[in-house]
Motif scaffolding. Structure first.
Motif, PDB file in Angstrom:
ATOM      1  N   ARG A 153      24.128  12.139 -12.531  1.00 20.31           N
ATOM      2  CA  ARG A 153      24.427  12.249 -11.105  1.00 20.31           C
ATOM      3  C   ARG A 153      23.651  11.210 -10.329  1.00 20.31           C
ATOM      4  NH1 ARG A 153      23.252  17.629  -7.760  1.00 20.31           N
ATOM      5  NH2 ARG A 153      24.499  18.592  -9.430  1.00 20.31           N
ATOM      6  N   ILE A 154      24.273  10.724  -9.255  1.00 21.32           N
ATOM      7  CA  ILE A 154      23.645   9.776  -8.331  1.00 21.32           C
ATOM      8  C   ILE A 154      23.620  10.404  -6.939  1.00 21.32           C
ATOM      9  CG2 ILE A 154      23.924   7.572  -7.127  1.00 21.32           C
ATOM     10  CD1 ILE A 154      23.034   7.091  -9.899  1.00 21.32           C
ATOM     11  N   HIS A 155      22.481  10.278  -6.269  1.00 22.32           N
ATOM     12  CA  HIS A 155      22.392  10.620  -4.849  1.00 22.32           C
ATOM     13  C   HIS A 155      21.786   9.419  -4.122  1.00 22.32           C
ATOM     14  CE1 HIS A 155      23.675  14.779  -4.523  1.00 22.32           C
ATOM     15  NE2 HIS A 155      23.009  15.082  -5.627  1.00 22.32           N
ATOM     16  N   ALA A 156      21.773   9.486  -2.811  1.00 26.62           N
ATOM     17  CA  ALA A 156      21.210   8.388  -2.023  1.00 26.62           C
ATOM     18  C   ALA A 156      20.761   8.909  -0.679  1.00 26.62           C
ATOM     19  CB  ALA A 156      22.240   7.274  -1.840  1.00 26.62           C
ATOM     20  N   ILE A 194      18.769   4.606  -3.638  1.00 24.04           N
ATOM     21  CA  ILE A 194      19.559   5.228  -4.691  1.00 24.04           C
ATOM     22  C   ILE A 194      18.636   5.945  -5.674  1.00 24.04           C
ATOM     23  CG2 ILE A 194      21.194   4.837  -6.574  1.00 24.04           C
ATOM     24  CD1 ILE A 194      22.417   4.249  -3.898  1.00 24.04           C
ATOM     25  N   VAL A 195      18.983   7.185  -6.022  1.00 24.46           N
ATOM     26  CA  VAL A 195      18.234   7.937  -7.028  1.00 24.46           C
ATOM     27  C   VAL A 195      19.217   8.515  -8.045  1.00 24.46           C
ATOM     28  CG1 VAL A 195      16.216   8.484  -5.645  1.00 24.46           C
ATOM     29  CG2 VAL A 195      18.228   9.937  -5.486  1.00 24.46           C
ATOM     30  N   GLY A 196      18.753   8.640  -9.293  1.00 23.38           N
ATOM     31  CA  GLY A 196      19.591   9.174 -10.356  1.00 23.38           C
ATOM     32  C   GLY A 196      18.922  10.355 -11.034  1.00 23.38           C
ATOM     33  N   TYR A 197      19.730  11.154 -11.721  1.00 24.70           N
ATOM     34  CA  TYR A 197      19.245  12.380 -12.356  1.00 24.70           C
ATOM     35  C   TYR A 197      19.835  12.514 -13.751  1.00 24.70           C
ATOM     36  CZ  TYR A 197      18.366  13.611  -7.452  1.00 24.70           C
ATOM     37  OH  TYR A 197      17.961  13.601  -6.145  1.00 24.70           O
ATOM     38  N   THR A 198      18.974  12.809 -14.716  1.00 23.17           N
ATOM     39  CA  THR A 198      19.441  13.258 -16.023  1.00 23.17           C
ATOM     40  C   THR A 198      19.683  14.769 -15.940  1.00 23.17           C
ATOM     41  OG1 THR A 198      17.199  13.744 -16.811  1.00 23.17           O
ATOM     42  CG2 THR A 198      18.026  11.490 -17.153  1.00 23.17           C
ATOM     43  N   GLN A 199      20.191  15.341 -17.016  1.00 22.28           N
ATOM     44  CA  GLN A 199      20.378  16.786 -17.022  1.00 22.28           C
ATOM     45  C   GLN A 199      19.038  17.502 -16.878  1.00 22.28           C
ATOM     46  OE1 GLN A 199      23.396  18.635 -17.021  1.00 22.28           O
ATOM     47  NE2 GLN A 199      21.818  20.086 -16.363  1.00 22.28           N
ATOM     48  N   GLU A 238      14.019  10.467  -2.273  1.00 22.33           N
ATOM     49  CA  GLU A 238      13.306   9.599  -3.202  1.00 22.33           C
ATOM     50  C   GLU A 238      12.508  10.392  -4.231  1.00 22.33           C
ATOM     51  OE1 GLU A 238      12.905   7.724   0.953  1.00 22.33           O
ATOM     52  OE2 GLU A 238      13.456   9.638   0.034  1.00 22.33           O
ATOM     53  N   ILE A 239      12.107  11.606  -3.899  1.00 22.04           N
ATOM     54  CA  ILE A 239      11.304  12.424  -4.806  1.00 22.04           C
ATOM     55  C   ILE A 239      12.199  13.343  -5.630  1.00 22.04           C
ATOM     56  CG2 ILE A 239       9.501  14.184  -4.934  1.00 22.04           C
ATOM     57  CD1 ILE A 239       8.534  11.346  -4.244  1.00 22.04           C
ATOM     58  N   VAL A 255       8.482   8.380  -9.905  1.00 21.04           N
ATOM     59  CA  VAL A 255       8.012   7.726  -8.680  1.00 21.04           C
ATOM     60  C   VAL A 255       6.504   7.908  -8.566  1.00 21.04           C
ATOM     61  CG1 VAL A 255       8.234   7.595  -6.176  1.00 21.04           C
ATOM     62  CG2 VAL A 255      10.227   8.199  -7.572  1.00 21.04           C
ATOM     63  N   LEU A 256       5.797   6.792  -8.456  1.00 20.87           N
ATOM     64  CA  LEU A 256       4.340   6.816  -8.349  1.00 20.87           C
ATOM     65  C   LEU A 256       3.911   6.641  -6.898  1.00 20.87           C
ATOM     66  CD1 LEU A 256       3.401   4.458 -11.349  1.00 20.87           C
ATOM     67  CD2 LEU A 256       3.801   6.942 -11.371  1.00 20.87           C
ATOM     68  N   ARG A 257       3.170   7.621  -6.387  1.00 20.13           N
ATOM     69  CA  ARG A 257       2.498   7.538  -5.090  1.00 20.13           C
ATOM     70  C   ARG A 257       3.436   7.049  -3.974  1.00 20.13           C
ATOM     71  NH1 ARG A 257      -3.154   4.961  -4.822  1.00 20.13           N
ATOM     72  NH2 ARG A 257      -3.567   6.761  -3.495  1.00 20.13           N
TER      73      ARG A 257
END
Length: 430
Positions: free
Chosen positions: A85-88, A98-103, A237-238, A294-296
């Protein structure tokens, strides 16, 4: 009642989880994201140099500009074949983030939102009307999957179509409404225009987020709709919604799920940590994110952290309601202020509604501030007297009085049917 026993775990146990997951997160970022590997190499840091969260200050900050510079998938640690899945983000000031997700990511997200819902008092027996937008925005689907995770009933109506929203709240007996704070007040207005007494609707709880909500606005929502209002926090972003929430028992700050998102508060100017309890910019590091570690991340949100155990029994740190954004600071004639400070003052007065806008202009070399505030419906008082009292209070709080203070009839300020409400219009560069 808690969804996961980690919510009440001793802080020593929580620290062990954080240390282990931070090491894994840094390794994932270093091995699979070119941007982070280059940043860490430049600092002479390898994953072996990070033993746990005590070393987090060695890591670089990540900013929204980094997301945009690496657009679209430069911060991904997984190939697209593993991303389901992609969200933004909204992308209102340029390219979206843009952020992505694995299962695995989706599973973690669902559990984070489930914790939030249970903490807010939502149960499996509830009907939840989800009025956040579905699509690239994380709000709709993020809340949706958490609602299903706790086996509650979800009505995926999304944003807008407000008359239909009111009808379904009544017809289906919705117990819980999820939406932005400004939209909940707009819904109340539409209901009244329809001849519906909002206090007769079955909804008992509103989970609001996606935009700042001061305590005065919360009280306005609760009084206007006859509900309990609970603040939920997150950012695309998180993960999306689910980073933190108020517990229904105390509502004394928002619990951050620290085993999933490690929080810091830093001075927004220097980036240095502030003392516990001191206000600063919230910084978050993901501890269980697979596709986009995502770091800091510098959220831009201003808050404080309270590590005392809450009366609800949860040991997870509490962040205060976001008071503003580091990048929302307005500077007018050398005076610094945040829109939330204006809102706090406006909502001290029973004669005005929680609807206002700030217009900034430049006349020659001089900045000017125009503040427009709506009166309550059916206002019959003395305008001049109210104008003077509001002006005096603004001067005492902000250190100056707006050049123009307009008190206008209820409904004069344009409403938005969906999404976040714009409060500030800066015309100075035009």
């Amino acid at each position: 009642m808690v969804y996961d026993s980690v919510e009440t775990a001793p802080r020593e146990e929580l620290r062990e989880i954080q240390d282990e997951r931070l090491r894994a997160t840094v390794e994932n970022a270093y091995e699979n994201v070119d941007y982070y590997r280059e940043e860490l190499d430049e600092r002479g840091i390898t994953p072996d140099d990070i033993d746990g969260v005590d070393d987090i200050g060695k890591l670089p900050f990540t900013t929204k500009e980094d997301f945009r510079d690496e657009y679209p998938t430069g911060l991904f640690a997984r190939d697209m074949s593993d991303v389901i899945r992609i969200h933004a983000s909204s992308g209102t000031t340029g390219k979206p983030k843009i952020v992505g997700y694995t299962q695995d990511d989706l599973d973690v997200w669902s559990q984070a939102v489930a914790r939030c819902l249970v903490a807010a008092g939502v149960t499996a027996d509830d009907i939840v009307q989800n009025a956040y937008g579905y699509g690239l925005f994380t709000g709709g689907l993020g809340l949706h999957q958490g609602i299903e995770e706790i086996d509650a009933t979800v009505i995926p109506i999304g944003g807008g179509n407000t008359q239909r929203q009111v009808e379904l709240l009544d017809d289906l007996g919705s117990d819980v409404l999820t939406c932005t704070p400004s939209y909940s007040l707009y819904l109340a207005e539409v209901a009244e225009e329809m001849g519906t007494d909002v206090h007769d609707l079955p909804v008992r709880l509103i989970l609001f987020g996606a935009e700042p909500c001061t305590d005065p606005m919360r009280y306005e929502i609760e009084e206007r709709l006859g509900v309990k209002g609970v603040d939920i926090y997150g950012l695309s972003e998180i993960v999306g919604p689910g980073v933190s929430i108020e517990c229904i028992e105390a509502q004394n700050g928002l619990h951050i799920w620290e085993d999933l998102f490690y929080p810091e508060v830093v001075d927004p100017r220097t980036g240095e940590p502030v003392e516990e309890g001191e206000e600063g910019e919230l910084v978050l590091t993901t501890l269980a994110k697979d596709a986009v570690p995502v770091l800091r991340y510098r959220t831009g949100d201003l808050t404080t952290l309270d590590y005392d155990t809450c009366e609800c029994g949860r040991t997870a740190v509490r962040m205060d309601n976001v008071t503003g954004r580091a990048d929302d600071l307005l500077i007018v004639r050398g005076v610094n202020f945040y829109p939330s400070e204006v809102e706090d003052v406006v909502l001290e007065f029973d004669e005005v509604a929680p609807h206002y806008r700030i217009d900034l202009h430049r006349e020659g070399n001089l900045d000017t501030v125009e503040l427009t505030v709506e009166l309550v419906e059916g206002f019959e008082g003395a305008i001049d007297d109210l104008h003077g009292r509001i002006g005096t209070r603004l001067k005492n709080v902000l250190g100056f009085t707006p050049d123009d203070l307009n008190l206008v009839p209820y409904g004069d300020i344009a409403r938005q049917e969906t999404g976040k409400i714009q409060r500030v219009y800066d015309h100075r560069g035009q």
